[in-house]
Design a protein around this motif. Structure first.
Motif, PDB file in Angstrom:
ATOM      1  N   GLY A  14     117.692 -12.873 -64.494  1.00  0.00           N
ATOM      2  CA  GLY A  14     118.565 -13.498 -65.496  1.00  0.00           C
ATOM      3  C   GLY A  14     118.033 -12.311 -66.956  1.00  0.00           C
ATOM      4  N   ARG A  15     117.136 -11.756 -66.600  1.00  0.00           N
ATOM      5  CA  ARG A  15     116.459 -11.268 -67.736  1.00  0.00           C
ATOM      6  C   ARG A  15     116.358  -9.574 -67.408  1.00  0.00           C
ATOM      7  NH1 ARG A  15     110.610 -13.547 -68.539  1.00  0.00           N
ATOM      8  NH2 ARG A  15     110.697 -11.660 -70.078  1.00  0.00           N
ATOM      9  N   ALA A  16     116.198  -9.417 -66.207  1.00  0.00           N
ATOM     10  CA  ALA A  16     116.459  -8.074 -65.631  1.00  0.00           C
ATOM     11  C   ALA A  16     117.244  -7.903 -64.638  1.00  0.00           C
ATOM     12  CB  ALA A  16     114.673  -7.491 -65.306  1.00  0.00           C
ATOM     13  N   ASN A  59     105.023 -14.761 -69.821  1.00  0.00           N
ATOM     14  CA  ASN A  59     104.484 -13.495 -69.023  1.00  0.00           C
ATOM     15  C   ASN A  59     105.336 -13.114 -67.733  1.00  0.00           C
ATOM     16  OD1 ASN A  59     102.797 -13.545 -70.979  1.00  0.00           O
ATOM     17  ND2 ASN A  59     101.044 -14.380 -69.936  1.00  0.00           N
ATOM     18  N   ALA A  60     105.622 -11.902 -67.428  1.00  0.00           N
ATOM     19  CA  ALA A  60     106.402 -11.156 -66.560  1.00  0.00           C
ATOM     20  C   ALA A  60     105.827 -10.037 -65.976  1.00  0.00           C
ATOM     21  CB  ALA A  60     107.489 -11.360 -66.835  1.00  0.00           C
ATOM     22  N   PHE A  61     106.319  -9.700 -64.797  1.00  0.00           N
ATOM     23  CA  PHE A  61     105.598  -8.297 -64.049  1.00  0.00           C
ATOM     24  C   PHE A  61     106.601  -7.594 -63.276  1.00  0.00           C
ATOM     25  CE2 PHE A  61     104.275 -11.261 -60.812  1.00  0.00           C
ATOM     26  CZ  PHE A  61     104.595 -10.387 -59.718  1.00  0.00           C
ATOM     27  N   VAL A  91     114.801   1.309 -67.163  1.00  0.00           N
ATOM     28  CA  VAL A  91     115.842   0.046 -66.767  1.00  0.00           C
ATOM     29  C   VAL A  91     115.215  -1.013 -67.473  1.00  0.00           C
ATOM     30  CG1 VAL A  91     116.405  -1.209 -64.935  1.00  0.00           C
ATOM     31  CG2 VAL A  91     116.586   1.399 -64.765  1.00  0.00           C
ATOM     32  N   LEU A  92     113.996  -1.167 -67.472  1.00  0.00           N
ATOM     33  CA  LEU A  92     113.419  -2.510 -67.847  1.00  0.00           C
ATOM     34  C   LEU A  92     113.066  -2.434 -69.230  1.00  0.00           C
ATOM     35  CD1 LEU A  92     110.917  -2.861 -64.739  1.00  0.00           C
ATOM     36  CD2 LEU A  92     113.138  -4.103 -65.215  1.00  0.00           C
ATOM     37  N   GLY A  93     113.273  -1.337 -70.152  1.00  0.00           N
ATOM     38  CA  GLY A  93     113.003  -1.343 -71.615  1.00  0.00           C
ATOM     39  C   GLY A  93     113.133  -2.468 -72.365  1.00  0.00           C
ATOM     40  N   PRO A  94     114.200  -3.251 -72.351  1.00  0.00           N
ATOM     41  CA  PRO A  94     114.168  -4.676 -73.118  1.00  0.00           C
ATOM     42  C   PRO A  94     112.949  -5.353 -73.007  1.00  0.00           C
ATOM     43  CG  PRO A  94     116.249  -4.086 -72.288  1.00  0.00           C
ATOM     44  CD  PRO A  94     115.513  -3.109 -71.584  1.00  0.00           C
ATOM     45  N   THR A  98     108.942  -7.705 -76.122  1.00  0.00           N
ATOM     46  CA  THR A  98     108.279  -8.796 -76.200  1.00  0.00           C
ATOM     47  C   THR A  98     106.737  -8.289 -75.678  1.00  0.00           C
ATOM     48  OG1 THR A  98     108.688  -9.659 -73.840  1.00  0.00           O
ATOM     49  CG2 THR A  98     110.232  -9.862 -75.440  1.00  0.00           C
ATOM     50  N   PRO A  99     105.910  -9.128 -76.157  1.00  0.00           N
ATOM     51  CA  PRO A  99     104.552  -9.171 -75.606  1.00  0.00           C
ATOM     52  C   PRO A  99     104.041  -9.687 -74.373  1.00  0.00           C
ATOM     53  CG  PRO A  99     104.461 -10.606 -77.492  1.00  0.00           C
ATOM     54  CD  PRO A  99     105.890 -10.123 -77.191  1.00  0.00           C
TER      55      PRO A  99
END
Length: 128
Positions: A14-16, A59-61, A91-94, A98-99
């Motif tokens: 839902g975020r990417a 946190n995500a990767f 593609v993952l720019g947004p 966030t940190p």
């Protein structure tokens, strides 16, 4: 070969757009001109369980593992890695706003003597 595996944390759902990432990276790999179309695979694997850094839930990767056969120069591998990494970052720019996001890429060369393959796609794409 080549096979590009995208491993990503489940909290990116839902975020990417991981499907769009797969398509973009397939196109990017083919645009290098170094790989035959019938050999390229891009797949995404969701990591349901993970612990990242200070274990904040945000946190995500995304980790990219690009496995290729031998036969390309160091410059060709570097150029390919830079193109893949730039396309993924775009593609993952947004997520970089966030940190809480990390992106990584590694290219690995496969020893042909220790790799077995059988591919029915090649003959079709080669027109045979």
């Amino acid at each position: 070969m080549p096979h590009l595996t995208i491993e990503y944390s489940a909290n990116l759902e839902g975020r990417a757009d991981i499907g769009a990432l797969c398509g973009t990276l397939l196109k990017t790999v083919l645009e290098t001109g170094l790989f035959e179309i019938g050999a390229v695979r891009v797949r995404a694997l969701r990591a349901n369980h993970y612990a990242i850094a200070d274990q904040l839930a945000e946190n995500a990767f995304v980790d990219l593992n690009f496995r290729i056969g031998k036969g390309r120069t160091a410059e060709e591998k570097k150029r390919t890695g830079e193109a893949i990494f730039a396309a993924a970052a775009d593609v993952l720019g947004p997520l970089f706003e966030t940190p809480h996001f990390a992106l990584s890429l590694e290219i690995r060369e496969i020893d042909a003597e220790l790799s077995w393959k059988k591919n029915a796609i090649h003959p079709r794409l080669r027109g045979k």
